[in-house]
Enzyme design. Structure first.
Site, mmCIF file in Angstrom:
data_model
loop_
_atom_site.group_PDB
_atom_site.id
_atom_site.type_symbol
_atom_site.label_atom_id
_atom_site.label_comp_id
_atom_site.label_asym_id
_atom_site.label_seq_id
_atom_site.Cartn_x
_atom_site.Cartn_y
_atom_site.Cartn_z
ATOM 1 N N LYS A 192 -0.886 -30.448 -5.057
ATOM 2 C CA LYS A 192 -0.343 -31.029 -3.816
ATOM 3 C C LYS A 192 0.112 -29.992 -2.788
ATOM 4 O O LYS A 192 -0.198 -30.131 -1.594
ATOM 5 C CB LYS A 192 0.812 -31.980 -4.167
ATOM 6 N N PRO A 193 0.841 -28.934 -3.207
ATOM 7 C CA PRO A 193 1.244 -27.952 -2.173
ATOM 8 C C PRO A 193 0.038 -27.366 -1.435
ATOM 9 O O PRO A 193 0.102 -27.143 -0.229
ATOM 10 C CB PRO A 193 1.973 -26.866 -2.986
ATOM 11 N N GLN A 195 -2.855 -28.918 -0.962
ATOM 12 C CA GLN A 195 -3.365 -29.953 -0.049
ATOM 13 C C GLN A 195 -2.565 -29.946 1.250
ATOM 14 O O GLN A 195 -3.123 -30.036 2.345
ATOM 15 C CB GLN A 195 -3.243 -31.336 -0.686
ATOM 16 N N CYS A 384 10.236 14.610 1.336
ATOM 17 C CA CYS A 384 10.901 14.448 2.632
ATOM 18 C C CYS A 384 12.414 14.633 2.469
ATOM 19 O O CYS A 384 12.857 15.748 2.265
ATOM 20 C CB CYS A 384 10.512 13.132 3.277
ATOM 21 N N MET A 387 13.098 16.797 -0.421
ATOM 22 C CA MET A 387 12.922 18.234 -0.193
ATOM 23 C C MET A 387 14.151 18.790 0.522
ATOM 24 O O MET A 387 14.669 19.861 0.174
ATOM 25 C CB MET A 387 11.654 18.453 0.639
ATOM 26 N N HIS A 510 4.837 13.383 3.474
ATOM 27 C CA HIS A 510 4.723 12.287 2.502
ATOM 28 C C HIS A 510 3.346 12.304 1.841
ATOM 29 O O HIS A 510 2.425 11.630 2.320
ATOM 30 C CB HIS A 510 4.927 10.942 3.210
ATOM 31 N N GLU A 512 2.430 10.861 -0.773
ATOM 32 C CA GLU A 512 2.104 9.568 -1.391
ATOM 33 C C GLU A 512 1.187 8.699 -0.527
ATOM 34 O O GLU A 512 0.414 7.900 -1.046
ATOM 35 C CB GLU A 512 3.393 8.803 -1.743
HETATM 36 N N1 GLN Z 1 16.183 11.399 7.026
HETATM 37 C C1 GLN Z 1 15.337 12.541 6.979
HETATM 38 C C2 GLN Z 1 14.796 12.912 8.349
HETATM 39 O O1 GLN Z 1 14.752 12.110 9.229
HETATM 40 C C3 GLN Z 1 14.207 12.355 5.975
HETATM 41 C C4 GLN Z 1 13.278 11.234 6.310
HETATM 42 C C5 GLN Z 1 12.401 10.803 5.163
HETATM 43 O O2 GLN Z 1 12.736 11.029 4.008
HETATM 44 N N2 GLN Z 1 11.292 10.142 5.464
HETATM 45 O O3 GLN Z 1 14.393 14.030 8.559
#
Ligand code: GLN
Length: 536
Positions: A192-193, A195, A384, A387, A510, A512
């Site tokens: 039903k949801p 539909q 980021c 680090m 980044h 990732e």
């Molecule tokens: N806050 C930090 C900066 O602006 C690191 C930013 C983050 O980790 N993306 O430089």
């Protein structure tokens, strides 16, 4: 070059059904059959981009090479398709309205009343076709964020209706993703949801071509028949999408269900070439058959919502397959870490990853985690803010600069080891003003990062305002913290390492964002490798 075909993906019943994964899986199958495909996301909120949203609101903010701050689904698109996305792949209502209002102020609609239809819908249609008009793609898949029936989705659904009509049924189709809930008390799957959801879509003049039904239990032929009858589709156009153990199984599952075949038929494209998924399936095989296990701590302040670290957890999955090693993540809230309990929280870890972030909440805990990793020779990966915390920790505990800090956390610190660059000092607006997108970095030979990348010039994506303060270079390097990656043009420090440690790497960028199934990121691969070594 054939005309570009369009596939729209809408969702009904609830949010979080995984439209992004279905879109990415379909795209993967079509790509594996030899078509060039890209995916676009339309987001119905009024922010210009998700860059100003708290991760708790919307999960991670994903960044493209061209510096667009985008929805995390774009990360899935890149991880699945292994091709970069851009600003054009993510459009929000805010951006649509901004450009229509800009045009109005320029006088482009002089004499006319500016309205949702046609001005807003024209702008949406234009944005949808930008990617197709490049001539680079056989198929553009456009995911419409939100759920049909939402007030804010209406202009998008109306634009889809118009495009279906203008492009013709062999050039544009709609896939509607819904949920088939299972009522345990009744022991039944309920249609039903779905539909109702399809009815809502049809009230806007859009008929779905394909139904993809998310379900925890097999959908019988009877239920498929019933759905077909009520929802104006053929039975073979009802595709079941059972819960999968990993999102990377979904392309294969969708192939078994015939989603790609149904789509190709409707778009009158050839189904002759079968999808070739050899590398993909190799990855799956390694991922599912690990020969060892490591445990990695992820130290962040948004750990309650794991979507905040989506690209990091996916990059760890890619690296886990490369190393044929199962990576379990211990989620650690940086606010929970105190000098007294840090070893209790981090004991037994084979690797410590300190995550990105903004603002001072939880940073002392992150600094403690860095110290623990450094002093106990546990592989460390700082990304980021992670680090930046490593630089602060080293300055405080090795150089003895007790006041060392980032000016983000303490504007008046006597040792601003992390600080704003001149060009950032003028910036007052928050949206889209950070150092964003791809920047080059030159790597020192002999470093751990060189071992990982196996080359000296790399390009990685950024999203931050603050930077390593080069004034402190002359203090840090003689004491054992090396800068092993620097931007060749600006001289900004991109990477720090401690050579006198098994694997201690902090990156201002980044990594990732660039890890994909086909190209696991070398730093994540080597971080997991170092964790594996640690476990032995
Ligand atoms: N806050 C930090 C900066 O602006 C690191 C930013 C983050 O980790 N993306 O430089």
């Amino acid at each position: 070059m054939n005309k570009t075909k369009y596939v729209f993906v809408t969702g009904g019943v609830t949010s979080s059904l995984g439209k992004g994964i279905i879109a990415a899986s379909l795209a993967k199958l079509l790509q594996a059959r030899g078509f060039s495909v890209t995916i676009q996301k339309l987001d119905p909120y009024i922010n210009i981009d998700p860059g100003t949203l708290n991760p708790y609101e919307h999960g991670e903010c994903y960044v493209t090479d061209d510096g667009a701050e985008t929805d995390l689904d774009l990360g899935h698109y890149e991880r699945f398709l292994n091709i970069p996305t851009s600003q054009a792949n993510n459009v929000t209502t805010g951006r649509i309205y901004q450009s229509v209002i800009d045009k109005e102020r320029k006088g482009e609609f002089l004499g006319k009343t500016v309205q949702v239809i046609p001005h807003i819908t024209d702008e949406i249609k234009h944005r949808v076709q930008i990617l197709g008009n490049t001539g680079d793609f056989d198929i553009v898949i456009t995911e419409i964020g939100g759920t049909v029936g939402d007030i804010e989705s209406l202009p998008y659904v109306e634009s889809v209706r118009q495009l279906l009509w203008e492009l013709g049924e062999e050039n544009a189709i709609v896939i509607h993703l819904t949920l088939i809930p299972y009522l345990a008390a009744a022991g039944e799957l309920k249609t039903k949801p779905t539909q109702h959801s399809v009815k809502t879509l049809m009230q806007s003049g859009v008929n779905p071509d394909v139904l993809v039904c998310r379900t925890e239990h097999e959908i019988s032929d009877d239920i498929k028949r019933k759905l077909a009858l009520f929802c104006n589709v053929k039975k073979e156009d009802v595709i079941q999408s059972l819960d999968a153990s990993t999102i990377y199984d979904v392309p294969n599952l969708m192939f078994e269900e015939g989603l790609d075949t149904v789509v190709l038929k409707k778009l009158q494209l050839s189904e002759e070439k079968q999808p070739i998924l050899t590398v993909w399936n190799n990855f799956l095989k390694k991922y599912k058959n690990p020969t060892s296990t490591v445990e990695v701590g992820l130290i962040g302040k948004y750990v309650e919502l794991q979507d905040s670290y989506k690209s990091i957890t996916e990059a760890l999955i890619h690296a886990s397959a490369s190393n044929e090693t199962k990576v379990t993540i211990r989620w650690i809230h940086s606010e929970d870490l105190t000098p007294g309990n840090v070893s209790e929280h981090l004991k037994g870890l084979n690797g410590i990853l300190v995550a990105p972030g903004f603002g001072d909440r939880g940073i002392e805990g992150k600094i403690k985690a860095v110290q623990y990793a450094r002093e106990n020779n546990i592989p460390f990966f700082g990304i980021c803010l992670g680090m930046q915390m490593a630089v602060i920790e080293y300055s405080r505990n090795v150089l003895g600069l007790a006041e060392a800090n980032s000016t983000e956390m303490n504007e008046h610190t006597s040792h601003p080891v992390i600080c704003l660059m001149e060009d950032q000092k003028e910036v007052t607006k928050k949206g889209g003003t950070m150092r964003l997108g791809a920047w080059d970095c030159e790597i020192s030979e002999g470093s751990n990062v060189f071992k990982a990348y196996k080359k000296t010039m790399i390009s990685e994506r950024h999203r931050h305002r603050y930077e390593f303060n080069n004034e402190y270079l002359k203090l840090l390097s003689p004491k054992g913290m090396q800068t092993t990656g620097v931007n060749p043009k600006t001289g900004l420090v991109e990477i720090i390492e401690i050579p006198n440690h098994p694997w201690f790497v902090g990156v201002q960028y980044h990594p990732e964002y660039k890890s994909t199934v086909l190209n696991p990121h070398p730093l994540f691969v080597d971080f997991v490798k170092a964790a594996l070594q640690h476990s032995k």
